[in-house]
Write a protein that holds these residues in place. Structure first.
Motif, PDB file in Angstrom:
ATOM      1  N   SER A 377       0.695  -1.126  -0.176  1.00 27.81           N
ATOM      2  CA  SER A 377      -0.130   0.102  -0.472  1.00 27.81           C
ATOM      3  C   SER A 377       0.840   1.416  -0.091  1.00 27.81           C
ATOM      4  O   SER A 377       0.950   2.552  -0.816  1.00 27.81           O
ATOM      5  N   ALA A 378       1.570   1.528   0.601  1.00 28.95           N
ATOM      6  CA  ALA A 378       2.837   2.373   0.759  1.00 28.95           C
ATOM      7  C   ALA A 378       3.403   2.680  -0.427  1.00 28.95           C
ATOM      8  O   ALA A 378       3.571   3.622  -0.999  1.00 28.95           O
ATOM      9  N   ALA A 379       3.444   1.427  -1.169  1.00 24.99           N
ATOM     10  CA  ALA A 379       4.736   1.813  -2.250  1.00 24.99           C
ATOM     11  C   ALA A 379       4.039   2.269  -3.245  1.00 24.99           C
ATOM     12  O   ALA A 379       3.647   2.721  -4.501  1.00 24.99           O
ATOM     13  N   SER A 381       0.679   4.139  -3.053  1.00 28.85           N
ATOM     14  CA  SER A 381       0.829   5.392  -2.696  1.00 28.85           C
ATOM     15  C   SER A 381       2.236   5.671  -3.156  1.00 28.85           C
ATOM     16  O   SER A 381       1.586   7.585  -3.709  1.00 28.85           O
ATOM     17  N   CYS A 382       3.436   5.812  -3.502  1.00 27.11           N
ATOM     18  CA  CYS A 382       4.440   6.293  -3.685  1.00 27.11           C
ATOM     19  C   CYS A 382       4.256   6.685  -5.431  1.00 27.11           C
ATOM     20  O   CYS A 382       4.837   7.333  -6.038  1.00 27.11           O
ATOM     21  N   VAL A 383       4.051   5.318  -5.478  1.00 23.64           N
ATOM     22  CA  VAL A 383       4.296   5.844  -7.060  1.00 23.64           C
ATOM     23  C   VAL A 383       2.604   6.407  -7.903  1.00 23.64           C
ATOM     24  O   VAL A 383       3.090   7.542  -8.627  1.00 23.64           O
ATOM     25  N   ALA A 385       1.485   8.995  -6.117  1.00 23.03           N
ATOM     26  CA  ALA A 385       1.898  10.393  -5.744  1.00 23.03           C
ATOM     27  C   ALA A 385       3.351  11.076  -6.591  1.00 23.03           C
ATOM     28  O   ALA A 385       2.662  12.020  -7.588  1.00 23.03           O
ATOM     29  N   LEU A 386       4.347  10.078  -6.933  1.00 19.52           N
ATOM     30  CA  LEU A 386       4.897  10.761  -8.094  1.00 19.52           C
ATOM     31  C   LEU A 386       4.723  10.490  -9.094  1.00 19.52           C
ATOM     32  O   LEU A 386       5.128  11.594  -9.762  1.00 19.52           O
ATOM     33  N   GLU A 389       2.919  13.879  -9.436  1.00 21.42           N
ATOM     34  CA  GLU A 389       3.594  15.140  -9.338  1.00 21.42           C
ATOM     35  C   GLU A 389       4.217  15.175 -10.205  1.00 21.42           C
ATOM     36  O   GLU A 389       4.544  16.463 -10.939  1.00 21.42           O
TER      37      GLU A 389
END
Length: 498
Positions: A377-379, A381-383, A385-386, A389
């Motif tokens: 889930s964190a990965a 979310s990071c993907v 978000a990235l 951006e």
């Protein structure tokens, strides 16, 4: 596992197999699409204590039967069937439970096996019975009516929401009674069951299984045949405490035996048009079933008598048996008891160790699964978000360029306005402004001379005024002396003479 993953898993399972259960959440006494299992589409009328749960059991894309489940006693109140036949006695049993009875917000909307729901349903078993309630007990999961959700003759899929605790012997007798009544009495006298409505239920006693599941005092069955001009209604009761036979009762009398005294069938299953001749024939078959059960019970009692005799007595005369005791029996009995105690203790310790290892393994697997889920889930979310951006970066660059261009245009506009204002001033004004320092510098000496002349004139005027004032005062004094008769003169020495 979180709700999103179970929702996806539930969607895949829904595609892989038919739905097998659904809670009815609509207000009122209706059972939704399972209302057709009740006579005239009307469930039993009467007060409902304890906020029971309405369950519409489905399988193969169609509704199979309806159940009113009592969450307080974790046991069904009644189930409704139509044209139903019991499962084959030798069929392997598969048990399901309803996740949303314990967890209304569960993503598992259909009946499922306990192993699938143990990690996704919060409070599993808080409002319904589970398989572990029956482990290592004298009771079995007994269906109020052994009607399977599926049509496989080798595997019978049952639900725990239609089960109550029954001893093995009572369950066997109850299933035998149901098979005999359906095949020989009820179905043949109701056009083979096309218009036959069946209600089965259990009345709880004051005893419970493991302090959770209510043990029934008796189970009952009510049948309503709605054949026009040839219908009938009949009830049956079987107590769980004694070895009594199944009893036939009128539906009205059965209603008086039930809690809350509900009306099982609307208008008592069309009482005014019931066929009494069919009811007599049914009662004749019921009497035969009862006689067969009595005979079977008598045979079981007779067969159990030889088993009460000790096998040791068959090895020799009583004297030899008594002689064999004495010292050896006195010594062997404590050893045997000790070995039995050690055996049971070892079995208990082994079971506890296995259970502990299983619990630890389950917790470890659950922890790893939770960690992996959170990491994923964190990965994700990071993907996300990235990616967001990166996608927004061109737009932000365009916004900055637009602001820079806007500022440059504003500066250019200001310069143009200044140039326009400078060009709009007349030429003679510019000439006068340019000549102003020259005229100013040339006028400074003249101004200074005028200022000096003015200051000299002012000083001369002040001196004249002073001398004039002093002379005036002397004239006034001389005039006063002259008036009073004094003659004032000055001699050559400058002294005053009278």
């Amino acid at each position: 596992m979180d709700a999103a993953r179970w929702l996806a898993l539930g969607g895949l399972l829904a595609l892989a197999r038919p739905r097998e259960g659904r809670l009815v959440r609509e207000p009122g006494p209706g059972f939704g699409e399972c209302g057709r299992f009740f006579y005239a589409g009307t469930p039993p009328a009467g007060p409902e204590a304890g906020s029971p749960v309405k369950v519409c059991q489905r399988s193969g894309g169609a509704a199979r039967f309806a159940t009113l489940y009592g969450a307080a006693g974790r046991a069904p109140i009644f189930s409704a069937f139509r044209a139903a036949r019991p499962a084959p006695p030798r069929a392997e049993q598969r048990w399901l439970l309803e996740p949303q009875i314990d967890d209304p917000g569960s993503s598992l909307e259909e009946a499922t096996e306990e192993a699938e729901a143990v990690n996704s349903v919060s409070g599993l078993g808080s409002k319904q019975a589970v398989n572990s309630d029956y482990l290592d007990s004298d009771y079995q999961r007994g269906q109020l009516y052994p009607f399977p959700l599926n049509e496989d003759p080798h595997v019978a899929t049952f639900t725990l929401t239609n089960s109550v605790p029954m001893t093995q012997s009572f369950r066997d007798r109850w299933y035998t009674n149901l098979n005999s009544l359906m095949d020989r009495a009820l179905l043949p006298h109701c056009d083979h069951g096309d218009d036959l409505f069946i209600l089965t239920g259990a009345v709880p006693s004051d005893r419970t299984l493991r302090g959770r599941v209510a043990i029934p005092e008796f189970v009952w069955l009510a049948a309503c045949c709605a054949v026009p001009g040839g219908g009938w209604a009949m009830g049956f009761v079987k107590h769980t405490q004694d070895a009594g036979i199944i009893e036939d009762v009128m539906v009205k009398d059965l209603e008086k035996l039930l809690p809350q005294k509900p009306q099982l069938f609307l208008n008592n299953c069309g009482e005014a048009e019931q066929d009494t001749e069919k009811m007599k024939k049914i009662l004749e078959v019921v009497n035969q079933v009862q006689d067969e059960e009595r005979l079977l019970q008598s045979q079981e009692r007779a067969g159990s008598l030889p088993s009460t005799q000790s096998p040791r007595s068959a090895l020799g005369p009583p004297e030899a048996s008594e002689g064999g005791r004495g010292f050896w029996g006195f010594v062997a009995t404590p050893l045997i008891r000790l070995f039995q105690f050690l055996y049971y203790l070892g079995v208990a310790v082994l079971r506890s160790a296995v259970w502990l290892l299983w619990c630890v393994a389950r917790q470890v697997v659950s922890g790893l699964e939770s960690c992996l889920c959170r990491l994923g889930s964190a990965a994700a979310s990071c993907v996300v978000a990235l990616g967001a951006e990166l996608l927004s970066l061109p737009w932000k660059v365009l916004r900055v360029l637009a602001q820079v261009g806007r500022a440059a245009l504003r500066i250019l506009c200001c310069l143009l306005k200044a140039v326009c204002r400078v060009l709009s001033v007349p030429v003679h004004v510019l000439v006068d402004v340019a000549r102003f320092p020259v005229h100013t510098a040339g006028a400074v000496p003249a101004v200074c001379g005028d200022i000096a002349a003015g200051l000299g004139g002012a000083l001369s005027l002040l001196l004249r005024a002073a001398f004039g004032t002093v002379g005036g005062l002397f004239q006034v004094v001389f005039s006063v002396f002259k008036q009073i008769g004094y003659k004032v003169t000055f001699d050559n020495a400058g002294e005053l003479q009278k």
